[in-house]
Design a protein around this motif. Sequence first.
Motif, PDB file in Angstrom:
ATOM      1  N   ASN A   9      29.016  -4.168 -30.076  1.00 12.90           N
ATOM      2  CA  ASN A   9      28.285  -3.517 -29.246  1.00 12.90           C
ATOM      3  C   ASN A   9      27.384  -2.598 -30.376  1.00 12.90           C
ATOM      4  OD1 ASN A   9      27.099  -1.557 -27.683  1.00 12.90           O
ATOM      5  ND2 ASN A   9      29.014  -0.712 -27.115  1.00 12.90           N
ATOM      6  N   LYS A  11      25.229  -0.527 -29.758  1.00 17.36           N
ATOM      7  CA  LYS A  11      24.595   0.594 -29.216  1.00 17.36           C
ATOM      8  C   LYS A  11      23.298   1.032 -29.458  1.00 17.36           C
ATOM      9  CE  LYS A  11      29.233   2.504 -29.716  1.00 17.36           C
ATOM     10  NZ  LYS A  11      30.273   3.299 -29.238  1.00 17.36           N
ATOM     11  N   HIS A  98      30.462   0.469 -19.777  1.00 18.29           N
ATOM     12  CA  HIS A  98      30.850   1.115 -20.806  1.00 18.29           C
ATOM     13  C   HIS A  98      31.064   2.718 -20.675  1.00 18.29           C
ATOM     14  CE1 HIS A  98      30.942   2.728 -24.921  1.00 18.29           C
ATOM     15  NE2 HIS A  98      31.333   1.533 -25.327  1.00 18.29           N
ATOM     16  N   GLU A 170      38.897   0.035 -23.098  1.00 18.08           N
ATOM     17  CA  GLU A 170      38.493   0.661 -24.112  1.00 18.08           C
ATOM     18  C   GLU A 170      38.897   2.182 -23.611  1.00 18.08           C
ATOM     19  OE1 GLU A 170      34.941  -1.082 -26.312  1.00 18.08           O
ATOM     20  OE2 GLU A 170      34.049   0.046 -24.606  1.00 18.08           O
ATOM     21  N   ALA A 174      39.404   6.643 -27.964  1.00 19.58           N
ATOM     22  CA  ALA A 174      39.603   5.914 -29.100  1.00 19.58           C
ATOM     23  C   ALA A 174      38.294   5.402 -29.525  1.00 19.58           C
ATOM     24  CB  ALA A 174      40.479   4.685 -28.945  1.00 19.58           C
ATOM     25  N   ILE A 175      37.145   5.599 -28.690  1.00 22.70           N
ATOM     26  CA  ILE A 175      35.753   4.944 -28.916  1.00 22.70           C
ATOM     27  C   ILE A 175      35.024   5.871 -29.912  1.00 22.70           C
ATOM     28  CG2 ILE A 175      33.595   4.544 -27.825  1.00 22.70           C
ATOM     29  CD1 ILE A 175      35.038   3.538 -25.608  1.00 22.70           C
ATOM     30  N   GLY A 176      34.798   5.471 -31.012  1.00 20.76           N
ATOM     31  CA  GLY A 176      33.955   6.109 -31.997  1.00 20.76           C
ATOM     32  C   GLY A 176      34.733   7.447 -32.659  1.00 20.76           C
ATOM     33  N   GLY A 215      37.706   0.157 -29.221  1.00 26.24           N
ATOM     34  CA  GLY A 215      37.980   1.528 -29.568  1.00 26.24           C
ATOM     35  C   GLY A 215      38.679   1.503 -31.163  1.00 26.24           C
ATOM     36  N   SER A 216      37.614   1.795 -32.105  1.00 25.23           N
ATOM     37  CA  SER A 216      37.933   2.089 -33.476  1.00 25.23           C
ATOM     38  C   SER A 216      38.593   0.793 -33.875  1.00 25.23           C
ATOM     39  CB  SER A 216      38.541   3.383 -33.669  1.00 25.23           C
ATOM     40  OG  SER A 216      37.665   4.448 -33.297  1.00 25.23           O
ATOM     41  N   LEU A 235      36.044  -5.400 -28.532  1.00 24.21           N
ATOM     42  CA  LEU A 235      34.770  -5.023 -28.409  1.00 24.21           C
ATOM     43  C   LEU A 235      34.549  -3.988 -29.532  1.00 24.21           C
ATOM     44  CD1 LEU A 235      32.194  -4.862 -26.994  1.00 24.21           C
ATOM     45  CD2 LEU A 235      32.738  -3.499 -25.020  1.00 24.21           C
ATOM     46  N   GLY A 237      32.463  -1.548 -31.784  1.00 24.43           N
ATOM     47  CA  GLY A 237      31.117  -0.650 -31.769  1.00 24.43           C
ATOM     48  C   GLY A 237      30.816  -0.285 -33.412  1.00 24.43           C
ATOM     49  N   GLY A 238      31.332   0.579 -33.909  1.00 25.45           N
ATOM     50  CA  GLY A 238      31.015   1.110 -35.187  1.00 25.45           C
ATOM     51  C   GLY A 238      30.730   0.039 -36.113  1.00 25.45           C
TER      52      GLY A 238
HETATM   53  C1  PEP Z   1      32.465   0.574 -28.254  1.00 24.64           C
HETATM   54  O1  PEP Z   1      31.264   1.351 -28.246  1.00 24.64           O
HETATM   55  O2  PEP Z   1      32.372  -0.130 -27.145  1.00 24.64           O
HETATM   56  C2  PEP Z   1      33.558   0.775 -29.283  1.00 24.64           C
HETATM   57  C3  PEP Z   1      34.478   0.634 -29.030  1.00 24.64           C
HETATM   58  O3  PEP Z   1      32.871   1.670 -30.288  1.00 24.64           O
HETATM   59  P1  PEP Z   1      33.832   1.842 -31.634  1.00 24.64           P
HETATM   60  O4  PEP Z   1      34.295   0.523 -31.930  1.00 24.64           O
HETATM   61  O5  PEP Z   1      32.774   2.471 -32.789  1.00 24.64           O
HETATM   62  O6  PEP Z   1      35.092   2.939 -31.245  1.00 24.64           O
END
Ligand code: PEP
Length: 253
Positions: A9, A11, A98, A170, A174-176, A215-216, A235, A237-238
């Motif tokens: 993702n 973003k 999301h 998610e 834990a997200i970002g 989530g991270s 899934l 993100g960063g």
């Molecule tokens: C996300 O945006 O779905 C996500 C899990 O982000 P991150 O991996 O950065 O926590």
Amino acid sequence: MRKNVIAANWKMNTLPKEGVEIANKINHYLADKELPVNKKIVLGVPYTHLIKVVDTVDYTKIAVAAQNCSQFESGAYTGEVSAAMIKSCGAQYVIIGHSERRQYFGDTDEVISQKLSQAYKNALFPIFCCGETLRQREENVHFKVVENQLVSAFIRVDRFNFERTIIAYEPVWAIGTGVTATPEQAQEMHIFIRNVIAKIYGHDVADQTSILYGGSVNGANAKSLFECDDIDGGLVGGASLKPDEFIKIIESI
Ligand code: PEP
């Protein structure tokens, strides 16, 4: 079939040229690899990148996702992008629900349910996100919150359409944040989610559903999460913006 899925993702990051560079690196890494039929790599990219990334990757190994779609079919909805438009770009997946959409853009359970309908109507595979906030976990209502999100999203969805769906658990905390759920915390929620799905569609369907953790996730923690019985991928993100890190995550499943 229950698939192992690693989904990115991105973003609202990268310009199209940078996105194509990332996609190229992942594509290059996979070029000489045999991917088992039950393993899928999905890149969730901004709308402006969809066509370019679809044209960049080998579609037999990498699928492309949008990160959202409109709840409406077409019409006077300035700035919106329909599921049909996404499909016409060659994308196969769409991320729906999301937590950033729920938090900043008014994606209520009702809106999310309408977006899911649009995805199914247009033969897209939804990646449906659910998860609790830190406060909800501290108040010990996290199972109830996730159950409500699932029930309100899928109560009107038939089995045929549900079988096209990937779930992503998610936890918002834990997200970002760099704080990952422990494998035990994630596994506990994934079993719970599978049981909720079993109550709606039966155990056969629940067993075949891919439930991703988000989530991270990074190259260092992915393996211990993916080793859990009910965690079928991530899934990301960063870490998905760094090709070497994302490749480590792909290698962890
Ligand atoms: C996300 O945006 O779905 C996500 C899990 O982000 P991150 O991996 O950065 O926590």
